[in-house]
Write a protein that holds these residues in place. Structure first.
Motif, PDB file in Angstrom:
ATOM      1  N   ASP A   1     -19.546   2.361  -3.928  1.00 35.91           N
ATOM      2  CA  ASP A   1     -19.233   3.656  -4.559  1.00 35.91           C
ATOM      3  C   ASP A   1     -18.136   4.387  -3.787  1.00 35.91           C
ATOM      4  OD1 ASP A   1     -21.110   3.399  -6.613  1.00 35.91           O
ATOM      5  OD2 ASP A   1     -22.727   4.108  -5.309  1.00 35.91           O
ATOM      6  N   GLY A   2     -17.116   3.641  -3.387  1.00 32.26           N
ATOM      7  CA  GLY A   2     -16.010   4.239  -2.662  1.00 32.26           C
ATOM      8  C   GLY A   2     -14.929   4.740  -3.599  1.00 32.26           C
ATOM      9  N   SER A   3     -13.991   5.474  -3.050  1.00 36.04           N
ATOM     10  CA  SER A   3     -12.837   5.939  -3.827  1.00 36.04           C
ATOM     11  C   SER A   3     -11.572   5.170  -3.454  1.00 36.04           C
ATOM     12  CB  SER A   3     -12.605   7.431  -3.592  1.00 36.04           C
ATOM     13  OG  SER A   3     -12.343   7.689  -2.213  1.00 36.04           O
ATOM     14  N   PHE A   4     -11.622   4.451  -2.323  1.00 35.99           N
ATOM     15  CA  PHE A   4     -10.462   3.715  -1.819  1.00 35.99           C
ATOM     16  C   PHE A   4     -10.960   2.560  -0.968  1.00 35.99           C
ATOM     17  CE2 PHE A   4      -7.665   2.831   1.774  1.00 35.99           C
ATOM     18  CZ  PHE A   4      -6.453   2.576   1.144  1.00 35.99           C
ATOM     19  N   ALA A   5     -10.207   1.457  -0.989  1.00 38.14           N
ATOM     20  CA  ALA A   5     -10.557   0.324  -0.130  1.00 38.14           C
ATOM     21  C   ALA A   5      -9.295  -0.428   0.265  1.00 38.14           C
ATOM     22  CB  ALA A   5     -11.539  -0.612  -0.835  1.00 38.14           C
ATOM     23  N   ALA A   6      -9.375  -1.085   1.399  1.00 41.32           N
ATOM     24  CA  ALA A   6      -8.259  -1.887   1.895  1.00 41.32           C
ATOM     25  C   ALA A   6      -8.801  -3.126   2.592  1.00 41.32           C
ATOM     26  CB  ALA A   6      -7.389  -1.082   2.853  1.00 41.32           C
ATOM     27  N   LEU A   7      -8.012  -4.187   2.556  1.00 39.39           N
ATOM     28  CA  LEU A   7      -8.330  -5.406   3.288  1.00 39.39           C
ATOM     29  C   LEU A   7      -7.163  -5.675   4.223  1.00 39.39           C
ATOM     30  CD1 LEU A   7     -10.322  -7.838   3.559  1.00 39.39           C
ATOM     31  CD2 LEU A   7      -8.864  -9.055   1.930  1.00 39.39           C
ATOM     32  N   SER A   8      -7.475  -5.873   5.505  1.00 39.30           N
ATOM     33  CA  SER A   8      -6.430  -6.075   6.511  1.00 39.30           C
ATOM     34  C   SER A   8      -6.705  -7.339   7.312  1.00 39.30           C
ATOM     35  CB  SER A   8      -6.366  -4.876   7.465  1.00 39.30           C
ATOM     36  OG  SER A   8      -6.165  -3.671   6.756  1.00 39.30           O
TER      37      SER A   8
ATOM     38  N   GLU B   1      -7.966   5.125  -5.124  1.00 45.78           N
ATOM     39  CA  GLU B   1      -7.157   6.350  -5.096  1.00 45.78           C
ATOM     40  C   GLU B   1      -6.191   6.280  -3.913  1.00 45.78           C
ATOM     41  OE1 GLU B   1      -9.947   9.557  -4.969  1.00 45.78           O
ATOM     42  OE2 GLU B   1     -10.803   9.080  -6.932  1.00 45.78           O
ATOM     43  N   ARG B   2      -4.992   5.767  -4.183  1.00 45.95           N
ATOM     44  CA  ARG B   2      -4.012   5.578  -3.131  1.00 45.95           C
ATOM     45  C   ARG B   2      -3.138   6.821  -2.956  1.00 45.95           C
ATOM     46  NH1 ARG B   2      -0.370   2.073  -4.689  1.00 45.95           N
ATOM     47  NH2 ARG B   2      -1.104   1.668  -6.799  1.00 45.95           N
ATOM     48  N   ARG B   3      -2.757   7.092  -1.721  1.00 42.92           N
ATOM     49  CA  ARG B   3      -1.817   8.157  -1.430  1.00 42.92           C
ATOM     50  C   ARG B   3      -0.392   7.619  -1.596  1.00 42.92           C
ATOM     51  NH1 ARG B   3      -5.966  10.070  -2.125  1.00 42.92           N
ATOM     52  NH2 ARG B   3      -7.112  11.587  -0.854  1.00 42.92           N
ATOM     53  N   PRO B   4       0.619   8.503  -1.656  1.00 45.95           N
ATOM     54  CA  PRO B   4       2.000   8.042  -1.872  1.00 45.95           C
ATOM     55  C   PRO B   4       2.473   6.996  -0.869  1.00 45.95           C
ATOM     56  CG  PRO B   4       1.867  10.403  -2.204  1.00 45.95           C
ATOM     57  CD  PRO B   4       0.527   9.988  -1.672  1.00 45.95           C
ATOM     58  N   ASP B   5       1.951   7.040   0.368  1.00 46.07           N
ATOM     59  CA  ASP B   5       2.393   6.083   1.381  1.00 46.07           C
ATOM     60  C   ASP B   5       1.546   4.811   1.404  1.00 46.07           C
ATOM     61  OD1 ASP B   5       0.123   7.396   2.298  1.00 46.07           O
ATOM     62  OD2 ASP B   5       0.704   7.211   4.406  1.00 46.07           O
ATOM     63  N   GLU B   6       0.663   4.640   0.438  1.00 43.78           N
ATOM     64  CA  GLU B   6      -0.212   3.461   0.389  1.00 43.78           C
ATOM     65  C   GLU B   6       0.146   2.607  -0.826  1.00 43.78           C
ATOM     66  OE1 GLU B   6      -4.247   5.218   2.516  1.00 43.78           O
ATOM     67  OE2 GLU B   6      -3.896   5.670   0.396  1.00 43.78           O
ATOM     68  N   GLU B   7       0.909   1.562  -0.588  1.00 45.49           N
ATOM     69  CA  GLU B   7       1.300   0.651  -1.665  1.00 45.49           C
ATOM     70  C   GLU B   7       0.152  -0.312  -1.964  1.00 45.49           C
ATOM     71  OE1 GLU B   7       4.922  -1.355  -0.736  1.00 45.49           O
ATOM     72  OE2 GLU B   7       5.811   0.416   0.189  1.00 45.49           O
ATOM     73  N   ALA B   8       0.139  -0.823  -3.203  1.00 45.35           N
ATOM     74  CA  ALA B   8      -0.911  -1.772  -3.579  1.00 45.35           C
ATOM     75  C   ALA B   8      -0.851  -3.019  -2.697  1.00 45.35           C
ATOM     76  CB  ALA B   8      -0.773  -2.150  -5.051  1.00 45.35           C
ATOM     77  N   PHE B   9       0.331  -3.601  -2.570  1.00 44.59           N
ATOM     78  CA  PHE B   9       0.526  -4.763  -1.698  1.00 44.59           C
ATOM     79  C   PHE B   9       1.655  -4.418  -0.720  1.00 44.59           C
ATOM     80  CE2 PHE B   9      -1.252  -6.659  -5.580  1.00 44.59           C
ATOM     81  CZ  PHE B   9      -2.302  -7.400  -5.047  1.00 44.59           C
ATOM     82  N   PRO B  10       1.329  -3.697   0.336  1.00 46.77           N
ATOM     83  CA  PRO B  10       2.380  -3.211   1.249  1.00 46.77           C
ATOM     84  C   PRO B  10       3.090  -4.343   1.979  1.00 46.77           C
ATOM     85  CG  PRO B  10       0.208  -2.818   2.174  1.00 46.77           C
ATOM     86  CD  PRO B  10      -0.017  -3.300   0.767  1.00 46.77           C
TER      87      PRO B  10
ATOM     88  N   ARG C   1      -5.535  12.027   4.969  1.00 46.59           N
ATOM     89  CA  ARG C   1      -5.508  11.525   3.594  1.00 46.59           C
ATOM     90  C   ARG C   1      -6.591  12.136   2.713  1.00 46.59           C
ATOM     91  NH1 ARG C   1      -4.041   5.545   5.929  1.00 46.59           N
ATOM     92  NH2 ARG C   1      -1.765   5.774   5.739  1.00 46.59           N
ATOM     93  N   GLY C   2      -7.255  13.144   3.220  1.00 43.62           N
ATOM     94  CA  GLY C   2      -8.212  13.871   2.401  1.00 43.62           C
ATOM     95  C   GLY C   2      -9.461  13.090   2.057  1.00 43.62           C
ATOM     96  N   ARG C   3      -9.899  12.214   2.977  1.00 42.16           N
ATOM     97  CA  ARG C   3     -11.110  11.432   2.748  1.00 42.16           C
ATOM     98  C   ARG C   3     -12.199  11.897   3.694  1.00 42.16           C
ATOM     99  NH1 ARG C   3      -7.000   6.493   2.459  1.00 42.16           N
ATOM    100  NH2 ARG C   3      -6.474   6.700   0.237  1.00 42.16           N
ATOM    101  N   GLY C   4     -13.427  11.793   3.211  1.00 38.70           N
ATOM    102  CA  GLY C   4     -14.528  12.326   3.995  1.00 38.70           C
ATOM    103  C   GLY C   4     -15.131  11.356   4.973  1.00 38.70           C
ATOM    104  N   CYS C   5     -15.143  10.080   4.632  1.00 39.26           N
ATOM    105  CA  CYS C   5     -15.759   9.086   5.508  1.00 39.26           C
ATOM    106  C   CYS C   5     -15.268   7.698   5.145  1.00 39.26           C
ATOM    107  CB  CYS C   5     -17.283   9.135   5.397  1.00 39.26           C
ATOM    108  SG  CYS C   5     -17.895   8.712   3.749  1.00 39.26           S
TER     109      CYS C   5
END
Length: 384
Positions: free
Chosen positions: A39-46, A63-72, A127-131
């Motif tokens: 139940d997240g609003s954003f996720a990344a795999l690194s 919910e990506r911010r302007p500096d977060e590309e889908a495939f950076p 980035r306005g995220r809580g946790c």
């Protein structure tokens, strides 16, 4: 989330990764599946790139911010900014434990955290995220990277149960990545010549069909070089096939070197002593220059007797190229002519005037074969 829903989420994540046709889509399926499951609003795999000492982001979803590309292409962080990926994981394993997820909040430490990591907390606030919950991904017994899932401000913070579930999800992601690696290796082998490491005929067939479609749609220049390594039979008969294989490998290396002169060129072994170079976009003269260099270098190979090299390009006066088969016939006919006249330079289809013999040979009707066609060694196994 109840046990049934969590089980369904795990299954959905695994199925999404299994169905992904490419590595990039597999990464995306992993991040999306984990984001939905938690139940997240954003996720990344690194991935942890040890040789570069950095954690590189492969995919961002939600919910990506302007500096977060889908495939950076260039989003990476020095691992010393996130010491848990190295120090904490290794300390846990050294003590006999396994990699477990932890939670960070915009306020600081939370469930299961190995310590307070200022940069992660600062990133959440910025980035306005809580946790967020961070789960190490372990592949083949080594730390591979991390799965990161965040929630927006104002919704319940991740708890210990979420961290435990994230640990399970990371294990599922690792299994999916291992499967993707195996599939990628299988695909690579399916399109690679085992002896030389170059592309094989199947790879050329696929790329050439695509290239000709681009030519028909957008008039992109497509050039094909077909070459035949001279003297291989003599080497095999007198010195043995092991020596012949070394000659093929050496010529493959020379072809790869010359192919690098043409941006984006595909170099391949078609089978036996036949090789080719396929270029999409560069000018025909650039391809001919590379073919000329190939002839020069091949003539200097020990044991070999040079190479017969033919070139066909849609940029030359060869008539319309409506399918891949015609371009291959033209390049093969040019190669046949180069062998027949013992040319030490490439023969280029369409450059000998209005009645070019190469174009005439390539375009003869297969229903009425001439003596020249009857003796011509055609591209083996080509579909009609």
């Amino acid at each position: 989330m109840g046990e049934d829903k969590r089980l369904a989420a795990v299954v959905a994540l695994a199925q999404g990764m299994a169905a992904a046709p490419t590595s990039r889509e597999s990464w995306r399926a992993a991040a999306l599946g984990a984001c939905r499951a938690l139940d997240g609003s954003f996720a990344a795999l690194s991935v942890w790139e040890r040789e570069l000492g950095r954690l590189r982001v492969l995919v961002n979803v939600g919910e990506r911010r302007p500096d977060e590309e889908a495939f950076p292409e260039a989003e990476a962080y020095p691992v010393n900014q996130f010491p848990e990926i190295t120090e904490f994981l290794h300390e846990r394993w050294a003590g006999g434990g396994g990699p477990t997820a932890w939670v960070e909040t915009a306020e600081g430490t939370a469930a299961g955290t190995p310590g307070y990591f200022h940069r992660r907390v600062a990133a959440l606030r910025r980035r306005g995220r809580g946790c967020c919950v961070v789960a190490p991904v372990v592949l083949h017994g080594r730390a591979w990277g991390e799965l990161y899932v965040a929630r927006r401000v104002g919704v319940p913070v991740f708890g210990r149960a979420d961290a435990d579930f994230a640990t399970v999800l990371a294990a599922v992601v690792a299994a999916g990545l291992a499967q993707t690696e195996r599939l990628e290796e299988a695909r690579r082998l399916a399109y690679t010549d085992a002896l030389t490491g170059l592309a094989n005929r199947r790879a050329v067939d696929v790329r050439l069909e695509e290239a000709v479609e681009r030519h028909r749609a957008d008039e992109v220049v497509v050039s094909l070089v077909v070459c035949d390594l001279n003297g291989l039979k003599r080497v095999n008969d007198t010195l043995g096939h092991a020596v012949g294989d070394r000659l093929l490998e050496r010529f493959g290396s020379v072809l790869s070197l010359c192919g690098a002169m043409v941006p984006g060129a595909l170099v391949a072994r078609l089978g036996g002593d036949e090789f080719c170079l396929l270029a999409v976009g560069p000018a025909a003269d650039d391809v001919v220059k590379a073919a000329d260099e190939l002839c020069r270098r091949a003539a200097e190979l020990e044991l070999g007797e040079g190479v017969a090299c033919g070139v066909a390009s849609t940029e030359d006066p060869i008539g319309p190229v409506r399918d891949a088969r015609r371009l291959f016939r033209l390049a093969d006919a040019a190669q046949y002519r180069a062998k027949a006249v013992r040319a030490d330079r490439p023969v280029v289809a369409g450059r000998e005037g209005p009645d070019d013999p190469v174009v005439r040979l390539a375009d003869e009707s297969p229903l009425e074969p001439s003596p020249a066609r009857a003796e011509r060694r055609r591209f083996r196994g080509r579909r009609a």
